[in-house]
Each structure stands twice: as C-alpha cells, then as structure tokens.
Enzyme design. Structure first.
Site, PDB file in Angstrom:
ATOM      1  N   ASP A 293       0.860  -1.172   0.000  1.00 30.17           N
ATOM      2  CA  ASP A 293       0.000   0.000   0.000  1.00 30.17           C
ATOM      3  C   ASP A 293       0.904   1.232   0.000  1.00 30.17           C
ATOM      4  O   ASP A 293       2.128   1.137   0.086  1.00 30.17           O
ATOM      5  CB  ASP A 293      -0.941  -0.019   1.211  1.00 30.17           C
ATOM      6  CG  ASP A 293      -2.252   0.711   0.943  1.00 30.17           C
ATOM      7  OD1 ASP A 293      -2.258   1.650   0.114  1.00 30.17           O
ATOM      8  OD2 ASP A 293      -3.270   0.354   1.543  1.00 30.17           O
ATOM      9  N   TYR A 294       0.287   2.371  -0.096  1.00 28.62           N
ATOM     10  CA  TYR A 294       0.982   3.641  -0.307  1.00 28.62           C
ATOM     11  C   TYR A 294       2.010   3.898   0.806  1.00 28.62           C
ATOM     12  O   TYR A 294       1.642   4.109   1.955  1.00 28.62           O
ATOM     13  CB  TYR A 294      -0.068   4.746  -0.355  1.00 28.62           C
ATOM     14  CG  TYR A 294       0.400   6.108  -0.769  1.00 28.62           C
ATOM     15  CD1 TYR A 294       0.375   6.494  -2.107  1.00 28.62           C
ATOM     16  CD2 TYR A 294       0.822   7.032   0.174  1.00 28.62           C
ATOM     17  CE1 TYR A 294       0.767   7.761  -2.489  1.00 28.62           C
ATOM     18  CE2 TYR A 294       1.219   8.303  -0.200  1.00 28.62           C
ATOM     19  CZ  TYR A 294       1.190   8.662  -1.528  1.00 28.62           C
ATOM     20  OH  TYR A 294       1.574   9.936  -1.901  1.00 28.62           O
TER      21      TYR A 294
END
Length: 752
Positions: A293-294
């Site tokens: 994820d980011y």
C-alpha cells in the site's frame, strides 16, 4: 503469539468452495521471452520493475503527499527503466508520451502498467461497494465491475487497486464502506464476482483491468475501529473470518494482491512472511505479485519494526512484498542489499518474473498503447446502458429498515411532500469516497429525482434545515414550517462523504447533533416522517430518526442517487436489499456482528434482566437491525421448513426446503437465508453462520418453494490443531429473512 502458518498448508482452502479456476500459466514462448529479458537486465532495471509511483507535479488523489517527483524526473526514470508503472495519473496525452519513452527510448523497451483506484466506477460512479453488497447479488457486482473496467481501460488504465475484501465488524472504522460487510461467506461471493468483473474472461483483452484484492490481511480488525491501528487476533479468527474472501479472489484469478498497513500479532502485514510467502504462495499457489500500500514499506520504521530504510526494504521484500508503491524505498535500498548478498538475486528475479508475467498476460508486450489512442474520458459520450446499470445497482442497494403502517411507497399526486435535511438539495455528498477522475458524470440530486418522478413538481417543498454538522440560521424554523404545511416529511440526513472512507474513523456512529436536533423538531410536528439515511457504515440511530415511521438506508449510491431513491420512495421499484452489516443499538456495542460466540453464562430469552449473565445493564444484547434484515412493499410469510432427513450421513448431505408466501398485492423479492450452528464441538462455534441464500421473486398471493442442499463439507471448521475437520453431533438450522429469528430445525451429523 507465534503464527504457525507453515504447518498449515491445507487449512484454508477446504473451508470455502473455490469460486473459479485461476488463470492458466503462461505459454513456453512467453516464459522464454521473460527469462531472456531478466537475463539482460541490470540490478537497477530489475528494481525498476518493482517500483510504482503516482503522477508527477501533483498531489496524488486520495493519498497524502509523499516522495513527489517532477515531470522531468519522471521522464528520466522511465527512460532509465526505473519505473514499472504509474497510478492515478490523469490524461491520455501524458500516458501516451510516457509509454513511448518506456517502449521506444528505454534500453529494454518494457512497457509501463498504469493503475488506478477504480473502487466503484470510473466515469460512471456506482454505489459504494458496501452499499452494493447490500443487494445480496454478486452478479450485479460483477456487472458494475465489468462496466468500470471498460471505462477505465479506455482511459489507459489496466490495473485497479480493488476490490477491498476486509471483513469489517467495527462500525467505527471508516473503510468499511469500501468493503464487503461482516460475513466471510457473503463477502467471498462478492470477492470472486468483482475479480471476474474487473478482469473479464481474458486478461489480454483491451478492456480487462487487473484486480488487486486488498488489504492482505485483517486490516478491518483494527483495534478500536481506528484506521491503520494494530490488529491482534488469533490465527483461528484470521483464517476463519478474514482470509476466506482473499482465497476466493485468488481462486477467481486475481494476479495482484495488496498487503495491508496493519500489524498482526506484532508483525506488520507488509513484512509478514507467514502471510505473503506461506499462505499466499505455498498454500494458495498464487501466481501473481504483491504490491505494497501507499508508502507502507517505509512505514515499517514508524511501526518500530525496522531501524531505517535499508532494513525496512529488506524486511518487506524478503517477506514477499514484490512492488513498492510511491516511497521509492526499493530503488534506494535494494541494489545495495543485493550487492551485499543480504537479498539473494534469486529473490529479486522471482519478483521481477512475477511482474513481467502479469504484464505479458495483460497483452502489454504485444500492444503497449492499447487504450491510449482514443478520446479522453471527459470528451466521450455517456453510454446509456452503463447509466441504466448505475440506476439499477443504486436502487437494488437501498435497504428498507422500517415501514410502519405501510407509509411507503408515497403517492405521486394528491400528497404534499416536504423534503428536509442537509442532503435534500444539490449534488454534494452523493458519490462517496474514491470519486477521483475527470469526466465523471454529475450525480442526480435527491430533490431532482423526486421532482422528476412527481406528477406535480409543485407538491414538493425543499428545505435544508441544517448543514451536515452545524445549525443554519433559521434552518429549523423553516423546516418545521415546511413540515406543518406538508402531508409527509422526507428527511434526508446522514454522513458526509468525508465522514466515511480511509482515515475516517469515528467514535460516535450516530448522526451529528445538528441533524438530530433537526429531526426532533420535524418529528414534533406530528407529521409522518420517512428517513433517507446517507451513510457509509452501520449507524446507531436514536430518537426521532430511530422512531421514524419509515427508514431507508441509502448509503452513497453514486451518479443515479436521486432517480434510484425516487424509484423506491414512489414504489416504481420494490426494495429488495438486505443489510450486509448489523446495525447496533448504541456505539457501546461495537464491534457487533451476528456470528458471535456463546458464553458460559448466556442470557435466557425468558428473562432478559437476569443477573450474572452475559448482558449490558443499559441495553439489550440484540442488534437494532440484524445482519440480513430488509423489507419490501409486499409482506411474506415463511413456513413449511422441512429436512429430507434428520441424520446426515458422514460425507453426505441433507436437503432443506422452505415455503415463502407473498401475502401482499404486489410482487415480492425475498432473500431467503440459511443459517447453521453446531451445538457442541471440540472448539466453540458461533451462535449461527450463514451457509447459503436464495433471492427469489414471489407473485402476489403465490407460494414459492426454496430448496437448499447442505453438505457435510460445509460444516467444516478448524480444529484444535487448526486443520479443517468435520465433527459429528447435533446441529441447529434456521431458514428466515435475517440472522435473527427464522424457523428452526435440527439434525444430527452421524459418526463414521
């Protein structure tokens, strides 16, 4: 707790039936092509295939600012082979230019892969995923995902960071709106459907989107409902509740997986080899790649799991996270880690091979410019069929919770209606989170939809009454005056878009006080009230809203919000949705879910006030509205529930039959639900579990027979050794309209 995943290679697959066959492995010539590429690549070029970034010179939609890059650096990195793809980057011209650089100006000509957060539509915004799950129609979710894929791929995107498959049982957590509700069986069906919809039946087709189930795993079990927070659950709960939807997605052919932000039992998911290597690859034989994820890889430092970026990159990569999103950490650290021998070249090659195989399956090596040569989304005409699908999905997502004295449907003429509330007018707060891209259609407002449906638009008065979280000068007075002049009040209240979604946890899951005050003042007029509840979570309703004569859960319904609500309010569509989450009575009951365990001191139905029992002193234990609950405009009656035998043979099955009778004067669409509970076992079992359901149409006055086949395999659970097993004994079975009540029968599973 030390996770024991490596010893449990067969535990999960037997708990839920596979939903589809995985994508076939690549042909020998494709493999040879990929191996030849890997042999020619430098270490930096290999790491480049594992590095994903958002667009240059802009804040990345839906994410905090991090590692921002300028346009020239973006071009330079693509030309040098330091980028595998970009995400959420708007504009076809820029995508075309960057792909030209990748294919024609880089040393190896490896195409870029463009990804996006296509969560519930692209140009045409459909209901938020939780709302759509309320339809209890996985086929509908497959159709909307397919439509979203067609629109997004025409704008150059071939990869979506969806579906979100986090089981969510704490209504305080804001991201439940993106997901599949509280139940792993229902959630698994929607998981597979959305993967099939996004990817289609051939990933190489130009309108296919690579699906990315997320967030692996147990992100929805965050303590206190606080986003990004610690998850501390047993391996049994992880495997029985949180993993099955992901397994269903893999079985449906998903070839990308996003790891989660959270830790489980002290190990952050992004650096958890038990999850990423042992479960995903060894048990499930996952053929795709894992993306972070980011900036989650870099966040291992803040977790206290890595001392610095070098250690964070090493931990995440060796655990099985193949692609780094946005942080740039892999590009900074992996070359040195490979050079020192801390990261084996074989591991690097395996990650690159997984990424290149997916690009090959997407047809990017054969036609890297597919989807990049048309008109931008903002310049393309709307597809009437897609707009019609948006309306269908929206109205099939609306749940009727209450309809005292058959207040609904309202009449289209001869009735004065006051539409009151902060959502009554305008097009704000109708789409929900993750509505990011240019060219999106403007939503139809609630007032617009109601007016279009009315024979006499003058019979509708619209007054806001309050803002979402603040009073308006003279607002309540104007609303009360409108209510007094009307025959019925439609009260449009709820949450704003920014009250649900990522980083939108709430301690109070009720209405903001300004709206509650408005509701109380309007109810005090004595006029009948229909509540339209805009929400992204199960809410704790109170006072005038809880006691309203009719309540419709309208979630965030997307571009056709107003028309869909009008269809239901005026009876052009008979509501057929059912809750995918339990609505608690108060926030103090959460986490709340129907499939809870028994205790040694259960509260008897005959004496809800008995002391020294499992109960609250200020509320009952039940939900306000249980999982599976919903009404239509035609009442139905359940009877005639019968089993073909009361003893199920080992490895056998029983047939269950129920009769559903429509006692109303219009067609009913009923979700008939089958629940099962084992009375005693070597491991305690939930009070009931959903095993099957059927959505059936019943003509006025007619009776429909609904059949279920329940097999011994469907009675499996994880034993004390965490291996799937079926234990003989007595079982209870319910057929009914929700997880509460129903007609109860019993049977015995015989011993070998």
């Amino acid at each position: 707790m030390r996770l024991r995943f490596p010893a449990l290679l067969l535990a999960l697959p037997l708990l839920f039936t596979a939903c589809a066959t995985p994508t076939a492995p690549p042909a020998a010539d494709a493999d040879a092509r990929i191996e030849a590429l890997i042999a020619r690549m430098t270490v930096e070029e290999k790491v480049g295939q594992l590095s994903l970034y958002g667009p240059a010179d802009t804040n990345i939609p839906g994410n905090p600012a991090a590692n921002q890059r300028n346009a020239q650096r973006e071009i330079d990195d693509v030309r040098a082979g330091r980028v595998t793809g970009l995400f959420n980057n708007e504009g076809l011209a820029r995508k075309r230019r960057l792909q030209e650089v990748a294919v024609r100006e880089s040393r190896l000509g490896i195409p870029l892969l463009y990804g996006a957060d296509v969560i519930h539509g692209f140009r045409t915004i459909f209901p938020m995923p939780l709302a759509e799950t309320a339809s209890w129609e996985p086929g509908l979710a497959e159709r909307t995902a397919r439509a979203a894929a067609v629109e997004a791929s025409a704008d150059g995107f071939r990869w979506t960071f969806a579906p979100m498959l986090d089981i969510a049982r704490d209504a305080r957590w804001g991201r439940g709106i993106e997901g599949i509700g509280e139940d792993p069986y229902l959630g698994s069906l929607f998981a597979a459907a959305r993967v099939r919809g996004f990817q289609g039946n051939d990933l190489s087709r130009g309108d296919a989107l690579l699906a990315t189930p997320k967030h692996f795993a147990a992100y929805g079990a965050a303590e206190g409902g606080l986003d990004y927070n610690t998850t501390d659950i047993s391996e049994r709960t992880l495997r029985e509740v949180y993993l099955p939807p992901f397994k269903a997605a893999v079985d449906a052919g998903a070839l990308s997986m996003m790891s989660a932000f959270n830790e489980i039992a002290g190990i952050p998911s992004i650096a958890n080899p038990a999850l990423l290597r042992d479960v995903l690859h060894r048990e499930w034989k996952f053929q795709g790649f894992v993306v972070s994820d980011y900036t989650a890889d870099e966040e291992l430092i803040a977790h206290g799991y890595a001392a610095d970026g070098r250690e964070a990159a090493k931990q995440a990569f060796l655990a099985g996270t193949d692609v780094s999103m946005q942080s740039g950490l892999y590009m900074r650290e992996l070359p040195g880690l490979v050079a020192s021998g801390e990261v084996p070249m074989a591991r690097l090659d395996d990650a690159v091979r997984r990424v290149l195989r997916v690009k090959q399956k997407l047809g990017l090596f054969d036609d890297p410019f597919r989807g990049l040569d048309g008109a931008p989304a903002a310049e393309r005409p709307s597809d009437p069929a897609t707009v019609a699908l948006a309306r269908e999905s929206a109205r099939r997502s609306i749940v009727l919770l209450r309809n005292e004295d058959n207040l609904l449907p309202l009449k289209k003429s001869g009735q004065k209606i006051a539409l009151v509330g902060p959502f009554a007018s305008g097009t704000h707060d109708l789409l929900g989170a993750w509505s990011l891209f240019p060219g999106q259609q403007a939503p139809v407002g609630i007032d617009e939809g109601l007016r279009a449906a009315l024979g006499d638009a003058a019979s509708l008065t619209v007054v806001r009454g309050s803002a979402i979280d603040a009073a308006l000068p003279g607002g309540i007075e104007a609303a009360v005056a409108a209510a007094r002049a009307a025959d019925v009040v439609v009260l449009a209240v709820g949450e704003s878009e920014r009250m649900s979604g990522e980083s939108r946890s709430r301690t109070d899951i009720g209405l903001p006080q300004a709206q509650q005050d408005l509701a109380e003042a309007v109810a005090a007029t004595g006029k009948p009230v229909v509540v339209l509840l805009s929400n992204g979570r199960a809410m704790a309703l109170k006072g005038a809203v809880r006691q309203a004569r009719a309540i419709l859960v309208t979630w965030f319904l997307g571009v056709q919000t107003g028309n869909a609500i009008a269809d239901v309010v005026f009876g052009d569509f008979n509501p057929s949705a059912r809750l995918p989450v339990s609505f608690p009575q108060t926030a103090g009951q959460v986490p709340f879910y129907y499939a809870h365990k028994r205790t040694g001191r259960p509260l008897p139905d005959s004496d809800p006030q008995m002391a020294f029992r499992t109960r609250y002193i200020d509320a009952t234990n039940e939900a306000l509205y249980p999982f599976g609950w919903g009404m239509g405009y035609a009442p139905v009656r359940y009877d005639g529930v019968a089993l073909d035998r009361d003893r199920m043979p080992p490895g056998g099955a029983i047939e269950v039959r129920a009769k559903v009778t429509n006692t109303g004067n219009r067609e009913a669409e009923e979700v008939v639900q089958l629940y099962v509970a084992q009375r005693a076992a070597s491991v305690t079992r939930p009070v009931r579990e959903l095993k099957a359901f059927r959505k059936v149409r019943v003509a006025p006055g007619a009776t429909t027979e609904v059949d279920f086949r329940l097999t011994a395999d469907e009675l499996r659970f994880l034993g004390r050794d965490l291996r799937p097993q079926v234990e003989p004994g007595a079982f209870d079975l319910w057929v009914g309209p929700s997880a509460a009540g129903g007609i109860r029968k019993s049977f015995v599973l015989a011993r070998e």
